[in-house]
Scaffold this motif. Structure first.
Motif, mmCIF file in Angstrom:
data_model
loop_
_atom_site.group_PDB
_atom_site.id
_atom_site.type_symbol
_atom_site.label_atom_id
_atom_site.label_comp_id
_atom_site.label_asym_id
_atom_site.label_seq_id
_atom_site.Cartn_x
_atom_site.Cartn_y
_atom_site.Cartn_z
ATOM 1 N N GLU A 103 0.497 30.832 -4.441
ATOM 2 C CA GLU A 103 1.059 29.592 -3.889
ATOM 3 C C GLU A 103 1.431 28.669 -5.047
ATOM 4 O OE1 GLU A 103 1.496 29.170 -0.709
ATOM 5 O OE2 GLU A 103 0.051 30.486 0.316
ATOM 6 N N PHE B 108 0.832 24.951 7.075
ATOM 7 C CA PHE B 108 1.346 23.590 7.282
ATOM 8 C C PHE B 108 2.052 23.461 8.633
ATOM 9 C CE2 PHE B 108 1.852 23.381 2.375
ATOM 10 C CZ PHE B 108 0.530 22.973 2.233
ATOM 11 N N SER C 167 -13.349 30.815 -4.128
ATOM 12 C CA SER C 167 -13.093 31.822 -3.086
ATOM 13 C C SER C 167 -11.769 31.580 -2.390
ATOM 14 C CB SER C 167 -14.203 31.800 -2.027
ATOM 15 O OG SER C 167 -15.445 32.030 -2.623
ATOM 16 N N THR C 168 -11.146 30.444 -2.703
ATOM 17 C CA THR C 168 -9.886 30.089 -2.053
ATOM 18 C C THR C 168 -8.703 30.381 -2.975
ATOM 19 O OG1 THR C 168 -11.043 28.262 -0.955
ATOM 20 C CG2 THR C 168 -8.638 28.188 -0.930
ATOM 21 N N GLN D 83 -13.012 32.177 4.451
ATOM 22 C CA GLN D 83 -11.816 32.961 4.128
ATOM 23 C C GLN D 83 -11.810 34.325 4.812
ATOM 24 O OE1 GLN D 83 -13.489 31.030 1.858
ATOM 25 N NE2 GLN D 83 -11.858 29.499 2.029
ATOM 26 N N LEU E 35 0.474 29.256 2.876
ATOM 27 C CA LEU E 35 0.336 27.821 3.127
ATOM 28 C C LEU E 35 1.526 27.292 3.913
ATOM 29 C CD1 LEU E 35 -1.301 26.404 -0.119
ATOM 30 C CD2 LEU E 35 -2.314 26.698 2.151
ATOM 31 N N PRO F 286 -7.867 33.163 5.706
ATOM 32 C CA PRO F 286 -7.675 33.197 4.250
ATOM 33 C C PRO F 286 -7.205 31.857 3.677
ATOM 34 C CG PRO F 286 -6.634 35.105 5.286
ATOM 35 C CD PRO F 286 -7.160 34.255 6.399
ATOM 36 N N PRO G 275 -16.069 20.210 -4.016
ATOM 37 C CA PRO G 275 -16.431 21.602 -3.675
ATOM 38 C C PRO G 275 -15.910 22.633 -4.679
ATOM 39 C CG PRO G 275 -15.015 20.581 -1.972
ATOM 40 C CD PRO G 275 -14.971 19.710 -3.173
ATOM 41 N N PRO G 276 -16.464 23.844 -4.656
ATOM 42 C CA PRO G 276 -15.943 24.946 -5.474
ATOM 43 C C PRO G 276 -14.790 25.648 -4.738
ATOM 44 C CG PRO G 276 -17.920 25.674 -4.306
ATOM 45 C CD PRO G 276 -17.633 24.255 -3.855
ATOM 46 N N TRP G 277 -13.730 25.962 -5.461
ATOM 47 C CA TRP G 277 -12.557 26.576 -4.810
ATOM 48 C C TRP G 277 -12.327 28.014 -5.251
ATOM 49 C CZ3 TRP G 277 -10.820 24.167 -0.655
ATOM 50 C CH2 TRP G 277 -11.107 22.797 -0.526
ATOM 51 N N MET H 38 -8.866 25.425 5.040
ATOM 52 C CA MET H 38 -9.031 24.249 4.194
ATOM 53 C C MET H 38 -10.508 23.941 3.954
ATOM 54 S SD MET H 38 -5.620 22.479 5.548
ATOM 55 C CE MET H 38 -4.217 23.631 5.395
ATOM 56 N N ALA I 171 0.404 36.756 -2.329
ATOM 57 C CA ALA I 171 1.380 35.928 -3.021
ATOM 58 C C ALA I 171 0.739 34.653 -3.538
ATOM 59 C CB ALA I 171 2.545 35.608 -2.094
ATOM 60 N N GLU J 210 -3.960 30.495 -10.026
ATOM 61 C CA GLU J 210 -3.628 29.297 -9.242
ATOM 62 C C GLU J 210 -4.411 28.079 -9.747
ATOM 63 O OE1 GLU J 210 -2.454 30.627 -4.756
ATOM 64 O OE2 GLU J 210 -4.459 31.210 -5.397
ATOM 65 N N ILE K 90 -21.830 17.016 -5.764
ATOM 66 C CA ILE K 90 -21.703 18.158 -4.856
ATOM 67 C C ILE K 90 -20.537 17.944 -3.877
ATOM 68 C CG2 ILE K 90 -23.333 17.151 -3.195
ATOM 69 C CD1 ILE K 90 -23.484 20.820 -3.773
ATOM 70 N N TYR L 267 -1.748 20.353 11.621
ATOM 71 C CA TYR L 267 -2.568 20.378 10.449
ATOM 72 C C TYR L 267 -2.801 18.932 9.982
ATOM 73 C CZ TYR L 267 -1.061 19.727 5.530
ATOM 74 O OH TYR L 267 -0.820 19.220 4.294
ATOM 75 N N TYR L 268 -3.965 18.601 9.421
ATOM 76 C CA TYR L 268 -4.331 17.197 9.184
ATOM 77 C C TYR L 268 -3.283 16.440 8.370
ATOM 78 C CZ TYR L 268 -5.554 17.830 4.249
ATOM 79 O OH TYR L 268 -5.476 18.050 2.902
ATOM 80 N N PRO M 137 -13.717 25.151 1.963
ATOM 81 C CA PRO M 137 -14.068 26.036 0.839
ATOM 82 C C PRO M 137 -15.332 26.830 1.148
ATOM 83 C CG PRO M 137 -14.787 23.787 0.387
ATOM 84 C CD PRO M 137 -14.097 23.747 1.724
ATOM 85 N N ASN M 138 -15.508 27.951 0.454
ATOM 86 C CA ASN M 138 -16.773 28.673 0.524
ATOM 87 C C ASN M 138 -17.728 27.983 -0.448
ATOM 88 O OD1 ASN M 138 -18.963 30.372 0.233
ATOM 89 N ND2 ASN M 138 -17.759 32.248 0.311
ATOM 90 N N LYS M 139 -18.752 27.324 0.088
ATOM 91 C CA LYS M 139 -19.670 26.567 -0.772
ATOM 92 C C LYS M 139 -20.830 27.436 -1.261
ATOM 93 C CE LYS M 139 -20.064 22.186 -0.244
ATOM 94 N NZ LYS M 139 -19.779 20.950 -1.033
ATOM 95 N N ALA N 153 -2.614 21.148 0.366
ATOM 96 C CA ALA N 153 -3.476 21.750 1.381
ATOM 97 C C ALA N 153 -4.941 21.396 1.157
ATOM 98 C CB ALA N 153 -3.308 23.274 1.387
ATOM 99 N N TYR N 154 -5.426 21.574 -0.067
ATOM 100 C CA TYR N 154 -6.870 21.547 -0.305
ATOM 101 C C TYR N 154 -7.385 20.255 -0.936
ATOM 102 C CZ TYR N 154 -6.051 26.502 0.501
ATOM 103 O OH TYR N 154 -5.663 27.697 1.046
#
Lengths: 116, 226
Positions: free
Chosen positions: A22, B45, A93-94, B190, B41, B194, A89-91, B197, A20, A99, A86, B80-81, B199-201, A30-31
């Motif tokens: 977001e 939260f 994969s999220t 992830q 999400l 999934p 960050p890259p998102w 918070m 789904a 989105e 740097i 959660y923060y 990220p995959n860098k 969140a991010y």
């Protein structure tokens, strides 16, 4: 048979939920808020020791200097993809591309600005 | 012979009931102990503590036993923060009044709950994929990579007073976590959560291994400091 059906229903419910989309407001909360701050002004809870401050997303002047494509790229691939820090960050994969597009529009709402 | 089997069976089911009971009764209100991982999400939260359903793939048992008796804060902004920050003069800050102390267990309870947690291993597949290459890195070189080249300091403390606060402190990470978990999580947060918070860098294999070695260096220093 009945159990199989329930199982299938559960499975469908689960996989739909997992994919789904977001809302941009939730994704931002969140991010992005951890660095860009709850107001989007670049003053997140993480910034104290950062050598480059996160962009103020409400700043119409600098945000209008960026095309939607540039913002999309920055979010998906991170700061270095547009010669920025740097620490952004890259998102990719999220978030899905859809989105990220929604987030670009969300940024336009925060800055109350367009490109150009 | 028959009696011995009976005793073993009884002993076993007794232990499972008691400990499964404790996790369920005292921990499940805040921790996800059954899986699956958080998928939305909205649910993220609402999270009141980190997921424990893959605890056996993640933690070092001896650390669990000691931390559960004397828990100290790991995530400076709680969980959660976003639920623990407030606006301040210079921007968002942690609202410490909303953070609570973690429940502490007796030695016996900590030992049996830790043993129970170590049985939870749904992600053996992810762990089996990882190999730790032997090696070391000096604190200076590691720090340079962590802060400057990879940008990890934005969200993590590498000493009590340096770094970001939305993620767990990392100067204790190697004491808390199995090395394969560290590698796997950095490779793909992830795959574990999934909605993480973090990220995959997209780190290269070399940099991932560098990070594990750096976290080991940091944890050793933290221990020596005591």
């Amino acid at each position: 048979m009945a159990t199989k059906l329930v199982f299938l229903l559960l499975l469908t419910a689960f996989s739909v939920q997992a994919q789904a989309k977001e809302t941009p407001a939730d994704n931002y909360k969140a991010y992005c808020v951890q660095c860009h701050g709850s107001e989007g002004t670049g003053k997140g809870v993480n910034v104290r020791d950062m050598s480059v401050v996160p962009r103020d997303h409400t700043d119409a002047k600098s945000m209008s200097g960026r095309s939607d494509e540039t913002l999309f790229k920055a979010i998906k691939e991170g700061g270095p993809s547009i010669d920025k820090s740097i620490l952004m960050p890259p998102w990719g994969s999220t978030l899905s591309d859809e989105e990220i597009n929604d987030l670009v529009q969300h940024l336009r709402m925060l800055c109350k600005c367009k490109f150009g | 012979m028959k009696r011995m089997i009976l005793v073993t069976v009884l002993g076993f089911s007794g232990a499972v009931l008691a400990e499964g009971g404790m996790l369920q009764e005292s921990c499940a209100a805040c921790h996800n102990i059954k899986g699956p991982a958080t998928q939305t999400l909205k649910a993220a939260f609402e999270k009141k503590g980190p997921a424990l359903f893959y605890a056996g793939n993640k933690y070092r048992q001896e650390w669990l036993v000691s931390w559960l008796q004397k828990p100290s804060r790991i995530r400076p902004a709680g969980m959660y923060y976003g639920g623990h920050i407030k606006p301040g003069p210079k921007g968002d800050e942690i609202d410490t009044s909303t953070l609570t102390d973690h429940i502490a267990l007796s030695k016996a309870d900590a030992t049996s709950v830790a043993a129970e947690l170590m049985k939870l291993k749904p992600h053996n597949d992810l762990i089996a994929k990882e190999k730790i290459e032997s090696g070391t890195i000096s604190k200076q070189m590691g720090e340079m990579a962590f802060n400057k080249f990879l940008g990890c300091m934005a969200c993590h403390l590498i000493e009590p007073e340096y770094g970001g606060v939305s993620g767990p402190e990392l100067y204790t990470a190697a004491k808390r976590l199995q090395p394969q978990y560290i590698v796997s999580f950095i490779r793909s947060p992830q795959a574990w959560e999934p909605k993480s918070m973090m990220p995959n860098k997209n780190l290269s294999e070399v940099n991932i291994q560098k990070m594990v070695h750096y976290l080991e260096t940091l944890s050793k220093e933290a221990t020596n400091g005591h």
